[in-house]
Design an enzyme around this catalytic site. Structure first.
Site, mmCIF file in Angstrom:
data_model
loop_
_atom_site.group_PDB
_atom_site.id
_atom_site.type_symbol
_atom_site.label_atom_id
_atom_site.label_comp_id
_atom_site.label_asym_id
_atom_site.label_seq_id
_atom_site.Cartn_x
_atom_site.Cartn_y
_atom_site.Cartn_z
ATOM 1 N N ASP A 132 15.632 41.586 25.309
ATOM 2 C CA ASP A 132 15.512 41.683 26.769
ATOM 3 C C ASP A 132 16.760 42.195 27.493
ATOM 4 O O ASP A 132 17.876 41.755 27.201
ATOM 5 C CB ASP A 132 15.230 40.304 27.362
ATOM 6 N N GLU B 75 6.986 35.212 30.896
ATOM 7 C CA GLU B 75 8.428 35.380 30.714
ATOM 8 C C GLU B 75 8.986 36.335 31.775
ATOM 9 O O GLU B 75 8.255 37.091 32.407
ATOM 10 C CB GLU B 75 8.733 35.934 29.314
#
Length: 515
Positions: A53, A236
């Site tokens: 990420d 998320e």
């Protein structure tokens, strides 16, 4: 004296030669390192090892900061650190030392960064305000012990614009009293109307919103999403921000939520909601599920803090948890998408919808542009390497059935097509090269509804790198982002359609960013 001079001269020349050799060796190392098979040439990748990420995206004093999930000891996921890179234009990146390391409270999972300009936290001074990182602690010992409270939120701060960092002594700033297993990914912004910090946080299958006057003391305000949106997996990487509707004076709030699994074409994906935020609660009238990207390789993306809303800029992780650990690279693993500008639109057929399109600075990297006449049914073009090129074109008059096929000498192919009967675009990488490292990677074509303003004079931008393709249709109304691993570059381009034609085709090379 003459002998001393000769010795001095010899030592000076030897030193210069040593420095020159060192520089040359370093340049050769960089050249070799960033020319590995499948290494992207103008997408961000870590120097070595694992990345996932994007974190802490922030613009400050003319510099873009990209932090990211990083495991510096292997090419598979492991104990998470925050890697760091900087850029002046969102295309070329300079690798920096690791910013945040795990500590006794846990691994350093995803989060965000802000400039505390008014020093509300007291971690800096009025003259030297802190850059503050807000992240999730993940305590592996707690997870292994079967507890559910192993994720908490912490902060760190930098007084030298992100070069060095210090953890806050009062961490965690948000505990996990609710015993929520997936309690993570804080995205923080300053909310002008209420003069407070607002945090978006995910908790399993929904989002939570907190507020704080100082980045250290947080109060839960509201929740969103338990009964709306896609719920095929864990939520998320939330991101909440305002955008003005293009061509109007209306402003709406956008909430981006990544989900894994549950994306429209399998595995990881990014959904979004358009609604309103009053400083406490996010609400929406949206009924349908909206997706930012219909490829399978744009996940966990968030936008930069520190930029005006008119320049809302997004970067995603170019991978998918279905196969992220298995892709055929050896020195490093994973890349980021191109930086993209987000804009909000509205029409009668689609309601509110987001467009995402590469930032304008990528245009400055295009060179050796070749313009072609109209392409009709059965026509082909050749190139030494379509895998490091950009194509811009339009299909005028009528968007009808077509197929655009990239192929190579090994008879591998990558196809973009349009099915007018279903109003769908299809990207087919099932025979694009190496696909057998994981079952779902080459299992089926990827399908996207044709979200476009109209079906006349539709613009297309296709950007290919060593191991990826990004397709932007109608200025980013419909987008595909997909990894590809051809065994040799694509060198032929064939267009097939009984009714449609390609016009204004421009094929450009793109400069590599690694130096």
């Amino acid at each position: 004296m003459k002998h001393l001079f000769l010795i001095f001269l010899f030592l000076t020349l030897a030193s210069c030669k040593e420095k020159t050799t060192s520089i040359n060796n370093k340049e050769a190392l960089v050249e070799e390192r960033f020319r590995e098979t499948y290494r992207p040439q103008y997408h961000f990748t870590p120097p070595t090892m694992w990345m996932n990420d994007p974190n802490g995206l922030i613009y400050h004093n003319g510099t873009y900061h990209l932090f990211y999930q990083h495991y510096p000891e292997d090419i598979v996921w492991g104990p998470m650190h925050w890697g760091h890179a900087t850029s002046k234009d969102l295309v070329s990146w300079e690798h920096k030392p690791i910013a945040l390391y795990p500590d006794e409270l846990g691994l350093i999972f995803s989060g965000s960064a802000v400039m505390d300009t008014n020093n509300t936290s007291g971690l800096g001074t009025k003259d030297n305000p802190p850059m503050v990182a807000i992240f999730t602690y993940h305590l592996m010992e707690g997870e292994k012990a079967g507890r559910k409270d192993f994720q908490t939120q912490g902060i760190a701060y930098s007084l030298d614009e992100g070069e060095t960092w210090k953890k806050y002594s009062g961490n965690p700033v948000i505990g996990n009293e609710g015993n929520i297993k997936d309690f993570r990914d804080p995205k923080v912004m300053w909310h002008d109307d209420t003069q407070k910090w607002v945090m978006s946080l995910v908790a399993g299958d929904h989002a939570k919103f907190y507020s704080s006057p100082n980045l250290k003391d947080w109060t839960l305000m509201s929740e969103f999403g338990k009964n709306i949106g896609a719920h095929g997996g864990v939520w998320e990487c939330p991101d909440l921000f305002p955008l003005e509707v293009e061509g109007s004076d209306e402003t709406k709030w956008v909430l981006i939520i990544s989900i894994n699994p549950g994306a429209p074409n399998g595995g990881s994906g990014t959904q979004y909601f358009i609604g309103d935020f009053d400083g406490t609660t996010f609400t929406t009238n949206q009924k349908e599920i909206k997706w930012l990207d219909y490829g399978t390789d744009n996940y966990a993306g968030v936008t930069f803090n520190g930029l005006p809303d008119t320049d809302r800029t997004f970067i995603g992780w170019m991978s998918n948890w279905n196969y992220a650990r298995d892709t055929p690279t050896e020195a490093w693993r994973s890349a980021m998408t191109l930086s993209r500008k987000l804009t909000l639109h509205k029409n009668s057929s689609n309601g509110f919808y987001l467009k995402n399109y590469p930032v304008a600075s990528i245009d400055e990297y295009s060179y050796d542009t070749v313009e072609h006449d109209t392409m009709k049914n059965g026509m082909s073009l050749s190139s030494k390497n379509y895998n490091e090129q950009r194509l811009d074109f339009k299909i005028p008059s009528n968007l009808d059935d077509f197929e655009l096929n990239f192929s190579n000498v090994n008879k591998e192919s990558l196809k973009l097509s349009y099915d007018s009967s279903k109003s769908q675009f299809i990207l087919d990488r099932t025979d694009s090269g190496i696909t057998d490292f994981e079952t779902s990677f080459g299992e089926k074509p990827h399908i996207a509804p044709a979200i476009i303003d109209n079906k006349e004079d539709v613009d297309f931008t296709i950007i290919m790198d060593a191991s990826s393709i990004e397709i932007f249709i109608d200025g980013g109304s419909t987008v595909f982002t997909d990894q590809i691993f051809p065994t040799t570059p694509f060198t032929a381009l064939t267009f097939t359609s009984e009714d449609a034609t390609i016009a204004n085709l421009k094929v450009s090379k793109i400069k590599r960013i690694w130096k």
